[in-house]
Design a protein around this motif. Sequence first.
Motif, PDB file in Angstrom:
ATOM      1  N   THR A 166     -43.310  -2.785 -33.391  1.00 29.70           N
ATOM      2  CA  THR A 166     -41.867  -3.003 -33.340  1.00 29.70           C
ATOM      3  C   THR A 166     -41.116  -1.751 -33.768  1.00 29.70           C
ATOM      4  O   THR A 166     -40.119  -1.367 -33.143  1.00 29.70           O
ATOM      5  N   GLU A 167     -41.590  -1.088 -34.836  1.00 28.99           N
ATOM      6  CA  GLU A 167     -40.943   0.145 -35.305  1.00 28.99           C
ATOM      7  C   GLU A 167     -41.002   1.234 -34.246  1.00 28.99           C
ATOM      8  O   GLU A 167     -40.038   1.967 -34.050  1.00 28.99           O
ATOM      9  N   GLU A 168     -42.147   1.358 -33.568  1.00 27.21           N
ATOM     10  CA  GLU A 168     -42.282   2.361 -32.503  1.00 27.21           C
ATOM     11  C   GLU A 168     -41.279   2.108 -31.388  1.00 27.21           C
ATOM     12  O   GLU A 168     -40.651   3.039 -30.883  1.00 27.21           O
ATOM     13  N   LYS A 169     -41.113   0.847 -31.011  1.00 22.62           N
ATOM     14  CA  LYS A 169     -40.159   0.494 -29.959  1.00 22.62           C
ATOM     15  C   LYS A 169     -38.734   0.825 -30.397  1.00 22.62           C
ATOM     16  O   LYS A 169     -37.939   1.342 -29.617  1.00 22.62           O
TER      17      LYS A 169
ATOM     18  N   LYS B 237     -37.769   3.102 -32.583  1.00 24.78           N
ATOM     19  CA  LYS B 237     -37.605   4.556 -32.609  1.00 24.78           C
ATOM     20  C   LYS B 237     -37.412   5.087 -31.186  1.00 24.78           C
ATOM     21  O   LYS B 237     -36.578   5.959 -30.951  1.00 24.78           O
ATOM     22  N   ALA B 238     -38.184   4.562 -30.241  1.00 18.98           N
ATOM     23  CA  ALA B 238     -38.074   4.999 -28.854  1.00 18.98           C
ATOM     24  C   ALA B 238     -36.707   4.643 -28.284  1.00 18.98           C
ATOM     25  O   ALA B 238     -36.102   5.435 -27.545  1.00 18.98           O
ATOM     26  N   ASN B 239     -36.187   3.467 -28.630  1.00 18.00           N
ATOM     27  CA  ASN B 239     -34.881   3.046 -28.140  1.00 18.00           C
ATOM     28  C   ASN B 239     -33.750   3.839 -28.772  1.00 18.00           C
ATOM     29  O   ASN B 239     -32.694   3.995 -28.172  1.00 18.00           O
ATOM     30  N   ALA B 240     -33.968   4.335 -29.999  1.00 15.13           N
ATOM     31  CA  ALA B 240     -32.925   5.093 -30.707  1.00 15.13           C
ATOM     32  C   ALA B 240     -32.771   6.502 -30.146  1.00 15.13           C
ATOM     33  O   ALA B 240     -31.738   7.133 -30.342  1.00 15.13           O
ATOM     34  N   GLN B 241     -33.792   6.980 -29.462  1.00 17.29           N
ATOM     35  CA  GLN B 241     -33.745   8.366 -28.954  1.00 17.29           C
ATOM     36  C   GLN B 241     -33.040   8.475 -27.657  1.00 17.29           C
ATOM     37  O   GLN B 241     -32.778   7.786 -26.866  1.00 17.29           O
TER      38      GLN B 241
END
Length: 153
Positions: free
Chosen positions: A144-147, A149-153
């Motif tokens: 969930t954290e990886e997703k 972070k990816a969405n925040a970029q």
Amino acid sequence: MSDVAKDRVRLWLRLLKVVRGLEQELRDTLRREHNTTLPRFDVMSALSRHPEGLKMSQLSGVLRVSNGNVTGIADRLSEEGLVERIPVPGDRRAMMLRLTPAGTAQFARQAQAHEDWINEKLRGISSEEARAMAARLQAFAAQTEEKEKANAQ
């Protein structure tokens, strides 16, 4: 809604029910047996893991709450002699919070009671099951954290 989606919704609802029930019981137990609150327990727990102390902003980050939420709790713990404020060298505005010896002793009693309570509540779960469930939840949290972070970029 697909069967998989329905199963996931049921899982979500069961997780919520279990966690909310345990959390409410914990809140009641802390209040009744230790005359404290869960947020106070959380602040003392975070400080116990950082004996050198934490800046207020660091403490807020560890707890994932705003500085405002921590300030009132820190004020009361300080007034009770359980936490001390230490000036940060080179930054006149910043303060470190650290458990006092009295705070360390009080938290040790609360932490032991907390461990005993959780152990009793989860007594039907074997050590192997607990480790497997914890690993699965950790993997889910990391995913969930990886997703995020990816969405925040």
